[in-house]
Design an enzyme around this catalytic site. Structure first.
Site, PDB file in Angstrom:
ATOM      1  N   LYS A 112      22.878  33.372  96.197  1.00 25.26           N
ATOM      2  CA  LYS A 112      22.684  33.724  97.395  1.00 25.26           C
ATOM      3  C   LYS A 112      21.485  34.567  96.339  1.00 25.26           C
ATOM      4  CE  LYS A 112      26.413  33.181  99.944  1.00 25.26           C
ATOM      5  NZ  LYS A 112      27.401  33.226 100.811  1.00 25.26           N
ATOM      6  N   ASP A 131      24.126  34.087 109.012  1.00 24.43           N
ATOM      7  CA  ASP A 131      25.374  33.363 108.628  1.00 24.43           C
ATOM      8  C   ASP A 131      25.731  33.185 110.557  1.00 24.43           C
ATOM      9  OD1 ASP A 131      27.082  32.980 106.568  1.00 24.43           O
ATOM     10  OD2 ASP A 131      27.695  35.075 106.666  1.00 24.43           O
ATOM     11  N   GLN A 138      29.234  39.615 102.415  1.00 25.25           N
ATOM     12  CA  GLN A 138      29.684  38.619 102.384  1.00 25.25           C
ATOM     13  C   GLN A 138      31.136  38.893 102.359  1.00 25.25           C
ATOM     14  OE1 GLN A 138      29.147  35.916 100.193  1.00 25.25           O
ATOM     15  NE2 GLN A 138      30.705  35.503 100.153  1.00 25.25           N
TER      16      GLN A 138
END
Ligand code: NDP
Length: 310
Positions: free
Chosen positions: A66, A133, A110
């Site tokens: 990422k 997200d 994460q």
């Protein structure tokens, strides 16, 4: 098989494969161009903060990918690597700082988090405008109401691939196997918003094979290696395999497989994503797209709302 039929067979398989890696590369190229013009217009470089707690090897790989892809498309990336002993309070304090930091447009924590940290509390602490997200309940609600908001990256990647392959999805029968909050449910919601007729299957569902065989679009997000075979697939159906499973053969060699038995499914499907090289690359490309969208939205809000410009 003679020479001609062998090459025909290869051609046929190629036309079935939905190349998520190539599509994701194109998408990143588009995002890079749009980031450059956003920077030229606003003087602000979009920024993505990625937070990793602990040292899970798979999570470390995802975070590195990422960060690298953010840099490649011109998004500033801020990495926060925290030890596994980090407390929930410490993590929430960091999120507060990132929420207030104008150089940060997107915040990604994460998952999974260590067991002593409450995942919901952390997700809910993220400013919904920076929730790239798309897991914050406000964004979940917006998706469910069909309103604009941050859409989770993997489901968004699935929708983009399907629309690229099939065009208008209206009226198609879609079956989603898996109902997790981060994959199955939002995929089902996106497909419903795209006017599909959606069925969601899960571990208690009956008649799995018959249900799957009705699907024009079959999306599988379970986490069981190659659980879907040819018998689950209606001839010509489009099949997206979200699953990522690491398996080991008798010699101890490890490889990645999806939730769909690729070779078996290829004999029936009209389109099929491979693992790796299907949905995985789309997930990261969509994270970049979401970060740019968050930066645009925040800069717009700053101007129209009279607040600080980012
Ligand atoms: P979860 O474990 O959170 O959810 C799995 C879902 O599958 C549950 O809804 C469960 O049902 C259902 N399920 C389990 N067994 C069966 C069965 N025998 N028949 C039908 N349904 C079943 O997983 P995630 O949604 O987080 O992830 C799913 C897969 O996708 C994993 O392999 C993961 O690694 C992968 N993934 C890939 C991404 C990518 O970028 N490609 C991103 C995120 C995930 P129930 O609710 O009843 O328990």
């Amino acid at each position: 098989m003679n020479q001609l039929s062998a090459s025909q067979a290869i051609e046929e398989t190629c036309s079935i494969v939905i190349d998520g890696k190539a599509f994701a590369k194109r998408l990143r190229g588009e995002v890079a161009e749009e980031v450059a013009s956003f920077v030229a217009d606003t003087g602000h470089q979009p920024g993505l903060a990625v937070v990793l707690v602990g040292s899970d090897p798979a999570s470390q790989v995802y975070v590195r990918t990422k960060m690298r892809q953010a840099e490649e498309v011109g998004i500033a990336s801020f990495q926060h690597l925290l030890g596994s002993e980090t407390t929930e309070t410490q993590l929430l304090s960091l999120i507060t700082l990132l929420n207030e930091d104008d150089s940060v447009d997107g915040i990604l924590v994460q998952l999974p988090l260590p067991e002593h940290i409450n995942e919901s509390a952390v997700i809910e602490a993220i400013d919904p405008a920076k929730d790239v997200d798309g897991f914050h309940p406000i964004n979940v609600g917006r998706l469910s109401a069909g309103e604009p908001g941050m859409v989770p990256c993997t489901p968004l990647g699935c929708l983009l691939l399907l629309q690229d392959r099939l065009g208008d999805l209206s009226g198609m029968k879609a079956v989603v196997v898996g109902r997790s909050n981060i994959v199955g449910k939002p995929i089902g919601q996106l497909l419903l918003n795209a006017n599909c007729t959606v069925t969601t299957l899960h571990s208690r569902s009956r008649d799995m094979v018959a249900e799957c065989r009705r699907a024009d679009i079959l999306v599988v997000a379970v986490g069981l290696p190659e659980m879907i075979g040819a018998e689950h697939i209606k001839p010509g159906a489009t099949v997206l395999d979200v699953g990522i499973n690491r398996i080991e053969n008798a010699k101890g060699e490890k490889r990645l497989v999806g939730d769909v038995d690729f070779d078996a499914a290829a004999s029936k499907a009209g389109g099929l994503t491979p693992v790796p090289g299907g949905i995985g690359p789309m997930t990261v490309a969509c994270l970049m797209r979401n970060t740019l969208a968050a930066a645009r939205q925040r800069s717009h809000t700053s101007v129209t709302g009279g607040g600080k410009t980012s």
